[in-house]
Design an enzyme around this catalytic site. Structure first.
Site, PDB file in Angstrom:
ATOM      1  N   ASP A  84       0.807  -1.215   0.000  1.00  0.00           N
ATOM      2  CA  ASP A  84       0.000   0.000   0.000  1.00  0.00           C
ATOM      3  C   ASP A  84       0.843   1.268   0.000  1.00  0.00           C
ATOM      4  O   ASP A  84       0.306   2.372  -0.172  1.00  0.00           O
ATOM      5  CB  ASP A  84      -0.918   0.027   1.225  1.00  0.00           C
ATOM      6  CG  ASP A  84      -1.970  -1.072   1.190  1.00  0.00           C
ATOM      7  OD1 ASP A  84      -2.323  -1.516   0.072  1.00  0.00           O
ATOM      8  OD2 ASP A  84      -2.434  -1.500   2.268  1.00  0.00           O
ATOM      9  N   THR A 127     -12.765  -7.625  -7.658  1.00  0.00           N
ATOM     10  CA  THR A 127     -11.344  -7.381  -7.450  1.00  0.00           C
ATOM     11  C   THR A 127     -11.112  -5.898  -7.219  1.00  0.00           C
ATOM     12  O   THR A 127     -11.843  -5.062  -7.755  1.00  0.00           O
ATOM     13  CB  THR A 127     -10.521  -7.868  -8.649  1.00  0.00           C
ATOM     14  OG1 THR A 127      -9.160  -7.461  -8.475  1.00  0.00           O
ATOM     15  CG2 THR A 127     -11.040  -7.312  -9.943  1.00  0.00           C
ATOM     16  N   GLY A 150     -13.666  -1.617  -0.047  1.00  0.00           N
ATOM     17  CA  GLY A 150     -13.947  -1.930   1.346  1.00  0.00           C
ATOM     18  C   GLY A 150     -12.836  -2.774   1.940  1.00  0.00           C
ATOM     19  O   GLY A 150     -11.935  -3.237   1.242  1.00  0.00           O
ATOM     20  N   VAL A 152     -11.275  -6.142   4.125  1.00  0.00           N
ATOM     21  CA  VAL A 152     -11.383  -7.575   3.828  1.00  0.00           C
ATOM     22  C   VAL A 152     -12.720  -8.144   4.294  1.00  0.00           C
ATOM     23  O   VAL A 152     -13.404  -8.871   3.555  1.00  0.00           O
ATOM     24  CB  VAL A 152     -10.219  -8.347   4.481  1.00  0.00           C
ATOM     25  CG1 VAL A 152     -10.417  -9.858   4.305  1.00  0.00           C
ATOM     26  CG2 VAL A 152      -8.892  -7.926   3.866  1.00  0.00           C
TER      27      VAL A 152
END
Length: 305
Positions: A84, A127, A150, A152
């Site tokens: 990230d 995805t 969103g 997990v």
């Protein structure tokens, strides 16, 4: 270390909190005198789930709020998934990988427990990244791709309620949250490469904070640090061309072997591998990136975006 209290800035998602608590526990096991406080921060990317996927990877959406806490000295470190982190480091801040690496593979989750090749035509697959979309389009162009945002657990909930026939998620996140029971199949690293840095954790801190730097150094493993460096070197070079980039490095002999893929929007795809010593991890990544871009003709691939 002289400092006895450490404030960790973290996103508010269940996975981000798990990762920050894990690192806090490791630090306290190393030095029981430390008092660790988590400071959950709501980022723009967590609040606005309607942003396009390409915008959701920008620094301001998921990382900037945590970085501002560091720069304002309201936090001593921030915890991130390496995948990230933006490519360019913000002046005044740096990061180190923390500990070993969880599984880097991607997982397929489907209602019938089917592997990717057994999903029926037009099955709706959720995805959250351009890389996953491009690889899915390459391997199964007959499937229907649906954007998915969103955390997990919220993604799994959307799948459970029937909004999607299948999902693609990182194995690492599912395992850390104890949700691996939902995995139908592991996507092979031989044919499906993850985002650079996937499965590895990073601690970000102020460059001038030598106490935190020394503390984190106790948890930095050479193999993980070098593999992540090689993978991010590929991303750094290829991102300037607007391509979807996948990369994975693993130990090989006295060094590492790096595998990478670059994919243009229209589906043109190039893969390659390169190996070398740990100390040259960054150079290995840069060299492989140049090789792949040369194969695909940089100008032609870049104009696809």
């Amino acid at each position: 270390m002289r400092r006895k209290k450490i404030i960790i800035a973290t996103r508010q998602s269940p996975l981000a909190l798990w990762q920050s608590r894990f690192i806090a526990q490791q630090l306290q096991c190393f030095d029981s005198r430390l008092m660790i406080q988590l400071a959950p921060i709501a980022t723009q990317g967590d609040r606005d789930l309607h942003l396009p996927l390409d915008q959701a990877t920008q620094r301001g959406l998921f990382v900037a709020a945590l970085e501002q806490e560091l720069l304002a000295q309201r936090a001593d470190m921030a915890v991130h998934s390496v995948k990230d982190l933006p490519i360019a480091e913000l002046p005044g801040l740096t990061f180190s990988t923390f500990g070993g690496r969880e599984v880097a593979q991607e997982a397929l989750i489907s209602h019938q427990g089917s592997p990717l090749e057994a999903l029926p035509p037009q099955a709706r697959v959720g995805t959250s990244s351009r890389l996953r979309q491009q690889q899915l389009a390459y391997h199964r162009p007959d499937l229907t791709l649906k954007a998915l945002r969103g955390n997990v657990t919220s993604r799994l909930q959307q799948w459970l309620q029937g909004d999607y026939d299948a999902l693609i998620l990182a194995v690492a996140g599912l395992k850390r949250l104890g949700l691996q029971r939902y995995i139908s199949a592991y996507l092979s690293l031989d044919t499906w490469l993850p985002a650079p840095g996937q499965g590895a954790l990073a601690v970000q801190y102020r460059t001038e904070d030598h106490e935190i730097q020394a503390l984190v150094a106790h948890f930095t493993e050479l193999e993980t640090e070098a593999c992540v460096t090689a993978e991010r070197a590929v991303l750094r070079r290829c991102s300037t061309e607007g391509l979807a980039v996948g990369a994975y490095a693993h130990p090989q002999g006295a060094g590492l072997q790096l595998h990478a893929v670059v994919i243009a929007a229209h589906g043109e795809r190039y893969t390659g591998s390169l190996s070398g010593p740990w100390a040259l991890a960054g150079s290995i990544g840069g060299q492989l990136a140049e090789t792949l871009l040369a194969q695909g003709c940089i100008a032609r691939l870049a104009t696809a975006y």
